[in-house]
Design an enzyme around this catalytic site. Sequence first.
Site, PDB file in Angstrom:
ATOM      1  N   TYR A 301     -13.845 -20.706 162.499  1.00 23.56           N
ATOM      2  CA  TYR A 301     -14.519 -19.445 162.168  1.00 23.56           C
ATOM      3  C   TYR A 301     -14.033 -19.030 160.774  1.00 23.56           C
ATOM      4  O   TYR A 301     -13.549 -17.923 160.572  1.00 23.56           O
ATOM      5  CB  TYR A 301     -14.224 -18.344 163.189  1.00 23.56           C
ATOM      6  CG  TYR A 301     -14.479 -18.741 164.628  1.00 23.56           C
ATOM      7  CD1 TYR A 301     -15.737 -18.588 165.188  1.00 23.56           C
ATOM      8  CD2 TYR A 301     -13.450 -19.270 165.425  1.00 23.56           C
ATOM      9  CE1 TYR A 301     -15.980 -18.947 166.521  1.00 23.56           C
ATOM     10  CE2 TYR A 301     -13.681 -19.636 166.747  1.00 23.56           C
ATOM     11  CZ  TYR A 301     -14.939 -19.469 167.295  1.00 23.56           C
ATOM     12  OH  TYR A 301     -15.160 -19.824 168.608  1.00 23.56           O
ATOM     13  N   GLU A 325     -17.342 -23.251 159.991  1.00 24.75           N
ATOM     14  CA  GLU A 325     -18.028 -21.957 159.965  1.00 24.75           C
ATOM     15  C   GLU A 325     -19.501 -22.173 160.334  1.00 24.75           C
ATOM     16  O   GLU A 325     -20.129 -23.116 159.852  1.00 24.75           O
ATOM     17  CB  GLU A 325     -17.886 -21.358 158.553  1.00 24.75           C
ATOM     18  CG  GLU A 325     -18.828 -20.231 158.209  1.00 24.75           C
ATOM     19  CD  GLU A 325     -18.735 -19.005 159.114  1.00 24.75           C
ATOM     20  OE1 GLU A 325     -17.605 -18.569 159.437  1.00 24.75           O
ATOM     21  OE2 GLU A 325     -19.795 -18.489 159.502  1.00 24.75           O
ATOM     22  N   ASP A 368     -10.236 -17.386 163.944  1.00 25.20           N
ATOM     23  CA  ASP A 368     -10.525 -15.955 163.756  1.00 25.20           C
ATOM     24  C   ASP A 368     -11.951 -15.680 164.241  1.00 25.20           C
ATOM     25  O   ASP A 368     -12.860 -15.449 163.448  1.00 25.20           O
ATOM     26  CB  ASP A 368     -10.383 -15.633 162.254  1.00 25.20           C
ATOM     27  CG  ASP A 368     -10.635 -14.169 161.945  1.00 25.20           C
ATOM     28  OD1 ASP A 368     -10.689 -13.352 162.880  1.00 25.20           O
ATOM     29  OD2 ASP A 368     -10.765 -13.845 160.740  1.00 25.20           O
ATOM     30  N   CYS A 395     -10.162  -9.557 166.427  1.00 23.97           N
ATOM     31  CA  CYS A 395     -10.549  -8.157 166.233  1.00 23.97           C
ATOM     32  C   CYS A 395     -10.937  -7.521 167.567  1.00 23.97           C
ATOM     33  O   CYS A 395     -11.487  -6.425 167.592  1.00 23.97           O
ATOM     34  CB  CYS A 395     -11.710  -8.060 165.235  1.00 23.97           C
ATOM     35  SG  CYS A 395     -13.131  -9.047 165.719  1.00 23.97           S
TER      36      CYS A 395
HETATM   37  C1  LIG Z   1     -14.185 -12.563 162.172  1.00 27.56           C
HETATM   38  S1  LIG Z   1     -15.082 -13.575 161.058  1.00 27.56           S
HETATM   39  C2  LIG Z   1     -13.751 -14.427 160.292  1.00 27.56           C
HETATM   40  C3  LIG Z   1     -14.028 -15.051 158.949  1.00 27.56           C
HETATM   41  C4  LIG Z   1     -12.834 -15.472 158.137  1.00 27.56           C
HETATM   42  N1  LIG Z   1     -11.781 -16.051 158.929  1.00 27.56           N
HETATM   43  C5  LIG Z   1     -12.298 -14.317 157.305  1.00 27.56           C
HETATM   44  O1  LIG Z   1     -11.249 -13.775 157.662  1.00 27.56           O
HETATM   45  O2  LIG Z   1     -12.927 -13.961 156.308  1.00 27.56           O
HETATM   46  C6  LIG Z   1     -15.819 -14.702 162.135  1.00 27.56           C
HETATM   47  C7  LIG Z   1     -16.659 -15.775 161.484  1.00 27.56           C
HETATM   48  O3  LIG Z   1     -17.079 -16.679 162.494  1.00 27.56           O
HETATM   49  C8  LIG Z   1     -18.411 -17.079 162.254  1.00 27.56           C
HETATM   50  N2  LIG Z   1     -18.914 -17.499 163.590  1.00 27.56           N
HETATM   51  C9  LIG Z   1     -19.254 -16.717 164.625  1.00 27.56           C
HETATM   52  N3  LIG Z   1     -19.542 -17.461 165.708  1.00 27.56           N
HETATM   53  C10 LIG Z   1     -19.375 -18.758 165.344  1.00 27.56           C
HETATM   54  C11 LIG Z   1     -19.491 -19.992 166.026  1.00 27.56           C
HETATM   55  N4  LIG Z   1     -19.828 -20.049 167.312  1.00 27.56           N
HETATM   56  N5  LIG Z   1     -19.216 -21.125 165.353  1.00 27.56           N
HETATM   57  C12 LIG Z   1     -18.874 -21.087 164.044  1.00 27.56           C
HETATM   58  N6  LIG Z   1     -18.718 -19.946 163.353  1.00 27.56           N
HETATM   59  C13 LIG Z   1     -18.971 -18.785 163.978  1.00 27.56           C
HETATM   60  C14 LIG Z   1     -19.076 -15.879 161.633  1.00 27.56           C
HETATM   61  O4  LIG Z   1     -20.184 -16.280 160.849  1.00 27.56           O
HETATM   62  C15 LIG Z   1     -17.929 -15.296 160.800  1.00 27.56           C
HETATM   63  O5  LIG Z   1     -17.946 -15.815 159.493  1.00 27.56           O
END
Ligand SMILES: C[S@@+](CC[C@H](N)C(=O)[O-])C[C@H]1O[C@@H](n2cnc3c(N)ncnc32)[C@H](O)[C@@H]1O
Length: 440
Positions: A301, A325, A368, A395
């Site tokens: 993520y 991602e 994350d 979060c």
């Molecule tokens: C809480 S954010 C964290 C992003 C990064 N770690 C940061 O701190 O900037 C969660 C991320 O997970 C991605 N995401 C959500 N569900 C996902 C999935 N099933 N597989 C891959 N990425 C995913 C979202 O697009 C988002 O960019």
Amino acid sequence: MSTDAERVPSETALGDRLLTLTVGPPAAGGTFVARHEGRVVFVRGAAPGETVTARLLEDPQEKAEARFWRAEALDVLEAGVDRVPSVWEQAGVDGVGGAEWAHIALPAQRRIASEVMQELLRRAGVSSFPIEQVQVEPAPHDAEGLHWRTRVRYAVDAEGNVGMRGWRSHAVRPVGEDPLSAQSIRDLRLGEWTAPEGTEAIDAVAPSAGPASVVLIGRDLDPDSVEIPESWGDADVAVRTARELVALRGEGTVHERVGERMFVVGATGFWQSHRRAAELLTEVVETTLRAPRGGSAWDLYGGVGLFSAVAAVQVGRDGSVVSVEGNRRASHLAAENLEDLGQVSTATADVTDWVRARRGGVDVVVLDPPRSGAGAELMGLLAKAVRQRIVYVSCEPSTLARDLAVIEKKGWKVVDLRAFDLFPHTHHIESVAVLERAEG
Ligand SMILES: C[S@@+](CC[C@H](N)C(=O)[O-])C[C@H]1O[C@@H](n2cnc3c(N)ncnc32)[C@H](O)[C@@H]1O
């Protein structure tokens, strides 16, 4: 727990849907627990220990058999010791949502959030870490919990009025001073502006480097109908329709600096919201990940690469980091942001699918996920694939607690767990759990 409800003739109270309630311990979602005639009532807009007149949100006839009801505090009959004048007059019952603890003293908010977090961990059955040690810490230099929000989504009504939605209504309500938003977002004075026809929402961003950004969102919004007001100064402006993002000023991106490194982020893409969050979480991941030199790491993520940058420095040029991602644009930006680090590669994929398809393991993982958490399958896969450490940034403490309980049963232990108040005046909590193999 005692309740004043007995003093109110129950037929009348239920007929009016008004109850007198004495509010007790915190529950999930920013509410507090009260009891009415033995039934649990989750009350919003109250503070612990106080007696309030509350409006019932259910029809008591229809919900006569329900185990619990929900209510909103309308009047305070006896204030609790934690109540203070709200930092945001327009927030709360019949006002804007997103600041449901604005009437509670900041240190008390953190005490209450710690209680909630501990209770969630206890209920999930997390057993390898002393839960009572988990205390929500303020972000560095955040004495007041104001002007921290660098990402704000405003709602727009059919007349073009810009505001925010209430707790449980679609009505767009005025935001007034909007004291939680960063100063460069407040300076845009979006609440005083009338949006062009077809605008459904507005994303405002106050990045740590470069100008602010305004994105008008509307399926059929005509970019030519947008007249940029003077109050937006040098802010970048874009329109996002169902088909495309049209940049009217700037590139449709914002710039975020963390230490020496600059990250380019999509103007409507994910970045940590509190103005200190990216720096703080980077420091915590830096000290806890301990990726071995020449070793391997996955940043799951990964967004636009925030934690991959940390892992890359630790593994060095001879190591390898994969940022995984799901959002194509974010993944593409991660590749560009980290192109000077040859040890980093990116994968655009669903995290669970990607991990399931791996052969062989990895030394360390930072993950994350969004609020829904990682889930049992991914935790099970990581329990097998990771050789040394997992750093889980979350979060949403309820899904973190659930996921920690899963991996504990698969031979892992929680060696550190910190929680941070990165969403002051709301009930949301950011936390970081560090996991190691129990036998290690
Ligand atoms: C809480 S954010 C964290 C992003 C990064 N770690 C940061 O701190 O900037 C969660 C991320 O997970 C991605 N995401 C959500 N569900 C996902 C999935 N099933 N597989 C891959 N990425 C995913 C979202 O697009 C988002 O960019």
